[in-house]
Design a protein around this motif. Structure first.
Motif, PDB file in Angstrom:
ATOM      1  N   LYS A   1      39.339  77.999  87.152  1.00  0.00           N
ATOM      2  CA  LYS A   1      40.419  77.345  87.866  1.00  0.00           C
ATOM      3  C   LYS A   1      39.913  76.006  88.386  1.00  0.00           C
ATOM      4  CE  LYS A   1      44.298  76.798  90.208  1.00  0.00           C
ATOM      5  NZ  LYS A   1      45.586  76.509  89.524  1.00  0.00           N
ATOM      6  N   GLU A   2      40.359  74.909  87.754  1.00  0.00           N
ATOM      7  CA  GLU A   2      39.922  73.584  88.193  1.00  0.00           C
ATOM      8  C   GLU A   2      40.574  73.232  89.534  1.00  0.00           C
ATOM      9  OE1 GLU A   2      40.463  68.943  86.853  1.00  0.00           O
ATOM     10  OE2 GLU A   2      40.120  70.437  85.275  1.00  0.00           O
ATOM     11  N   ILE A   3      39.753  72.740  90.463  1.00  0.00           N
ATOM     12  CA  ILE A   3      40.232  72.371  91.801  1.00  0.00           C
ATOM     13  C   ILE A   3      40.006  70.879  92.015  1.00  0.00           C
ATOM     14  CG2 ILE A   3      39.949  72.752  94.283  1.00  0.00           C
ATOM     15  CD1 ILE A   3      41.119  75.152  92.814  1.00  0.00           C
ATOM     16  N   GLU A   4      40.974  70.240  92.659  1.00  0.00           N
ATOM     17  CA  GLU A   4      40.856  68.822  93.000  1.00  0.00           C
ATOM     18  C   GLU A   4      40.895  68.658  94.523  1.00  0.00           C
ATOM     19  OE1 GLU A   4      43.096  64.857  91.499  1.00  0.00           O
ATOM     20  OE2 GLU A   4      44.299  66.086  92.871  1.00  0.00           O
ATOM     21  N   LEU A   5      40.026  67.800  95.027  1.00  0.00           N
ATOM     22  CA  LEU A   5      40.061  67.364  96.427  1.00  0.00           C
ATOM     23  C   LEU A   5      40.384  65.877  96.407  1.00  0.00           C
ATOM     24  CD1 LEU A   5      39.509  67.261  99.474  1.00  0.00           C
ATOM     25  CD2 LEU A   5      37.052  67.283  98.962  1.00  0.00           C
ATOM     26  N   THR A   6      41.544  65.506  96.955  1.00  0.00           N
ATOM     27  CA  THR A   6      41.926  64.095  96.956  1.00  0.00           C
ATOM     28  C   THR A   6      42.051  63.572  98.379  1.00  0.00           C
ATOM     29  OG1 THR A   6      43.558  62.452  96.238  1.00  0.00           O
ATOM     30  CG2 THR A   6      44.403  64.649  96.817  1.00  0.00           C
ATOM     31  N   THR A   7      41.675  62.322  98.562  1.00  0.00           N
ATOM     32  CA  THR A   7      41.819  61.653  99.860  1.00  0.00           C
ATOM     33  C   THR A   7      42.862  60.543  99.767  1.00  0.00           C
ATOM     34  OG1 THR A   7      40.044  60.043  99.426  1.00  0.00           O
ATOM     35  CG2 THR A   7      39.398  62.146 100.389  1.00  0.00           C
ATOM     36  N   ALA A   8      43.768  60.658  98.805  1.00  0.00           N
ATOM     37  CA  ALA A   8      44.834  59.668  98.628  1.00  0.00           C
ATOM     38  C   ALA A   8      45.758  59.658  99.844  1.00  0.00           C
ATOM     39  CB  ALA A   8      45.634  59.998  97.366  1.00  0.00           C
ATOM     40  N   PRO A   9      46.480  58.544 100.070  1.00  0.00           N
ATOM     41  CA  PRO A   9      47.456  58.493 101.167  1.00  0.00           C
ATOM     42  C   PRO A   9      48.404  59.683 101.095  1.00  0.00           C
ATOM     43  CG  PRO A   9      47.181  56.320 100.228  1.00  0.00           C
ATOM     44  CD  PRO A   9      46.408  57.255  99.344  1.00  0.00           C
ATOM     45  N   SER A  10      48.652  60.296 102.245  1.00  0.00           N
ATOM     46  CA  SER A  10      49.385  61.560 102.269  1.00  0.00           C
ATOM     47  C   SER A  10      50.485  61.537 103.311  1.00  0.00           C
ATOM     48  CB  SER A  10      48.411  62.705 102.575  1.00  0.00           C
ATOM     49  OG  SER A  10      49.089  63.908 102.820  1.00  0.00           O
ATOM     50  N   VAL A  11      51.561  62.266 103.031  1.00  0.00           N
ATOM     51  CA  VAL A  11      52.639  62.418 104.014  1.00  0.00           C
ATOM     52  C   VAL A  11      52.221  63.404 105.101  1.00  0.00           C
ATOM     53  CG1 VAL A  11      54.489  61.870 102.418  1.00  0.00           C
ATOM     54  CG2 VAL A  11      53.708  64.222 102.600  1.00  0.00           C
ATOM     55  N   ASN A  12      51.165  64.180 104.838  1.00  0.00           N
ATOM     56  CA  ASN A  12      50.668  65.142 105.814  1.00  0.00           C
ATOM     57  C   ASN A  12      49.539  64.506 106.628  1.00  0.00           C
ATOM     58  OD1 ASN A  12      52.435  67.206 104.819  1.00  0.00           O
ATOM     59  ND2 ASN A  12      51.062  67.404 103.054  1.00  0.00           N
ATOM     60  N   ASP A  13      48.656  65.328 107.166  1.00  0.00           N
ATOM     61  CA  ASP A  13      47.599  64.799 108.029  1.00  0.00           C
ATOM     62  C   ASP A  13      46.486  64.104 107.256  1.00  0.00           C
ATOM     63  OD1 ASP A  13      48.903  65.753 110.254  1.00  0.00           O
ATOM     64  OD2 ASP A  13      47.852  67.669 110.256  1.00  0.00           O
ATOM     65  N   GLY A  14      46.409  64.342 105.957  1.00  0.00           N
ATOM     66  CA  GLY A  14      45.335  63.737 105.183  1.00  0.00           C
ATOM     67  C   GLY A  14      44.000  64.391 105.480  1.00  0.00           C
ATOM     68  N   THR A  15      42.914  63.643 105.273  1.00  0.00           N
ATOM     69  CA  THR A  15      41.559  64.165 105.462  1.00  0.00           C
ATOM     70  C   THR A  15      40.812  63.335 106.496  1.00  0.00           C
ATOM     71  OG1 THR A  15      40.491  62.736 103.821  1.00  0.00           O
ATOM     72  CG2 THR A  15      41.550  64.762 103.006  1.00  0.00           C
ATOM     73  N   HIS A  16      39.643  63.832 106.906  1.00  0.00           N
ATOM     74  CA  HIS A  16      38.848  63.063 107.872  1.00  0.00           C
ATOM     75  C   HIS A  16      38.275  61.800 107.242  1.00  0.00           C
ATOM     76  CE1 HIS A  16      35.375  64.974 105.900  1.00  0.00           C
ATOM     77  NE2 HIS A  16      34.619  64.095 106.516  1.00  0.00           N
ATOM     78  N   TRP A  17      38.292  61.719 105.898  1.00  0.00           N
ATOM     79  CA  TRP A  17      37.849  60.491 105.240  1.00  0.00           C
ATOM     80  C   TRP A  17      38.907  59.390 105.341  1.00  0.00           C
ATOM     81  CZ3 TRP A  17      36.828  65.132 102.383  1.00  0.00           C
ATOM     82  CH2 TRP A  17      35.465  65.420 102.202  1.00  0.00           C
ATOM     83  N   GLY A  18      40.181  59.792 105.366  1.00  0.00           N
ATOM     84  CA  GLY A  18      41.251  58.801 105.350  1.00  0.00           C
ATOM     85  C   GLY A  18      41.122  57.888 104.147  1.00  0.00           C
ATOM     86  N   GLN A  19      41.509  56.629 104.327  1.00  0.00           N
ATOM     87  CA  GLN A  19      41.340  55.614 103.290  1.00  0.00           C
ATOM     88  C   GLN A  19      40.596  54.419 103.888  1.00  0.00           C
ATOM     89  OE1 GLN A  19      44.830  56.689 103.900  1.00  0.00           O
ATOM     90  NE2 GLN A  19      44.125  58.441 102.696  1.00  0.00           N
ATOM     91  N   GLN A  20      39.935  53.665 103.024  1.00  0.00           N
ATOM     92  CA  GLN A  20      39.286  52.443 103.459  1.00  0.00           C
ATOM     93  C   GLN A  20      40.287  51.307 103.263  1.00  0.00           C
ATOM     94  OE1 GLN A  20      36.194  53.360 104.452  1.00  0.00           O
ATOM     95  NE2 GLN A  20      35.965  51.448 105.575  1.00  0.00           N
ATOM     96  N   VAL A  21      40.521  50.511 104.306  1.00  0.00           N
ATOM     97  CA  VAL A  21      41.522  49.444 104.264  1.00  0.00           C
ATOM     98  C   VAL A  21      40.825  48.090 104.298  1.00  0.00           C
ATOM     99  CG1 VAL A  21      43.445  48.376 105.493  1.00  0.00           C
ATOM    100  CG2 VAL A  21      43.314  50.863 105.299  1.00  0.00           C
TER     101      VAL A  21
END
Length: 382
Positions: free
Chosen positions: A305-325
């Motif tokens: 079962k392939e799993i993906e972890l994405t830190t893309a902009p999200s409508v939810n809380d997102g991740t602690h990494w967020g995005q770099q601006v």
């Protein structure tokens, strides 16, 4: 619009010698500046509270137990030991949990509290120095920093792989990708105002110093301005972007196969990319950067079962990494159909190999065919 110049990505748990193609670093300085942060439970709690991160690793392990059952596993940068514990719970025969900081003591306590001390061995030390009694079938690690490569911890994972992974072994995660996209944001206006306020305060300071104390400090106005510009306008920012703030198509600027990548492959990232503006009459306020990692196993031994972890902009809380601006000052007016022809580069800072320097160059061809003046911006990720 003319040509602009703006300015690094910043720290998690990493290398001591720079590895293949790297530059030797003083271990004591590196520990004081970097590793010590990970010895605090509050920092571990922040990462452990990131549900997107935790769910991805949990599912990657427990939906692919065939990679762990009866196998030897190495956890690089074990922190609290949770990945090592999951590996043991998934049936690993032996797990070596290597942690460079005194967090290793807490990890041992957690392992013992979960009755796994006969399977999980916590080793306090640098991955570059540790000697294991055997080669391993799996290397698992949460090595990703802001915008993926900030902190340069992947160097240590590469070192562990080259020294200790069996030829048939698998990497968790197995692949990674870096993305950029044009964005709109009010942060640019805020930071520009902050810079202007700092300069107004400086002018008041120099006037008062001259009038009250008879010393003219205005000769320092230019270097002060450069210092403040770097701080407010040239240093990239961590932020949780909403998908509506992305105003154009996203592009992949780097793909990494964790099984084959070398340190030389990530010392300098260069990419040319195209993006099309997807919003009518908006502002290009800069670029957002994020990453994905994938748990695919290897070609000869794929994940069930392939799993993906994405830190893309999200409508939810997102991740602690967020995005770099990466902010653009001033913003540029663009509209739907405009084409961005851009180049991206990222290098390690000469002063600190765990920090990054980024450059964007871009020309914009409007939907009407008019070509706007190009710009080039440098950023610091700190």
């Amino acid at each position: 619009m003319g040509s602009y110049t703006n300015g690094v990505v910043g720290d998690q748990s990493g290398t001591s010698n720079g590895g293949d193609g790297g530059v030797a670093v003083d271990k004591g300085v590196d520990f004081a500046n970097y590793f010590c942060t990970y010895a605090f439970l509050y920092h571990q709690k922040e990462m452990l509270s990131d549900r997107v991160r935790m769910d991805a690793y949990y599912n990657a392990v427990f939906k692919n137990k065939h990679h762990f059952h009866g196998k030897a596993v190495l956890d690089v940068g074990a922190g609290s030991g949770i990945l090592a514990i999951w590996s043991a719970q998934a049936g690993a025969r032996k797990v070596y949990a290597v942690e460079a900081t005194s967090m290793a003591e807490h990890a041992r306590a957690v392992v013992k509290a979960n009755n796994l001390q006969d399977v999980v061995e916590v080793i306090e030390g640098s991955m570059e120095d540790v000697v294991l009694p055997e080669k391993v079938d799996v290397i698992i690690s949460e090595w990703m920093g802001y915008f993926l490569l900030r902190e340069s911890m992947f160097d240590s994972v590469i070192c562990a792989r080259d020294r200790w992974l069996k030829p048939t072994g698998v990497m968790y995660p197995s692949h990674a990708s870096m993305w950029v996209a044009p964005i709109r944001s009010g942060l640019g206006d805020q930071k520009s105002n902050d810079y202007e306020s700092s300069m107004e305060d400086w002018y008041r300071f120099t006037d008062q110093t001259k009038n009250y104390y008879g010393v003219d400090m205005s000769v320092l106005t230019k270097p002060f301005s450069q210092e403040q510009k770097k701080y407010y306008l040239q240093t990239s920012m961590w932020n949780n972007l909403h998908p509506h703030q992305v105003i154009g198509t996203a592009a992949t600027v780097k793909e990494i196969d964790c099984l084959t990548a070398s340190v030389s492959d990530i010392l300098e990232i260069r990419s040319n990319f195209l993006s099309t503006v997807t919003l009518q009459n908006t502002r290009l306020c800069g670029f957002g950067g994020w990453f994905d990692v994938h748990f695919r196993g290897r070609k000869e031994d794929p994940a069930e079962k392939e799993i993906e972890l994405t830190t893309a902009p999200s409508v939810n809380d997102g991740t602690h990494w967020g995005q770099q601006v990466f902010l653009l000052d001033p913003p540029i007016r663009v509209s739907e159909g405009d084409k961005l022809n851009a180049s991206f580069s990222m290098n390690r800072s000469k002063e600190n190999h765990r920090l990054m320097e980024v450059e964007f160059s871009c020309e914009i061809r409007q939907y009407s065919g008019e070509l706007l003046p190009p710009f080039r911006n440098r950023y610091f990720i700190e």
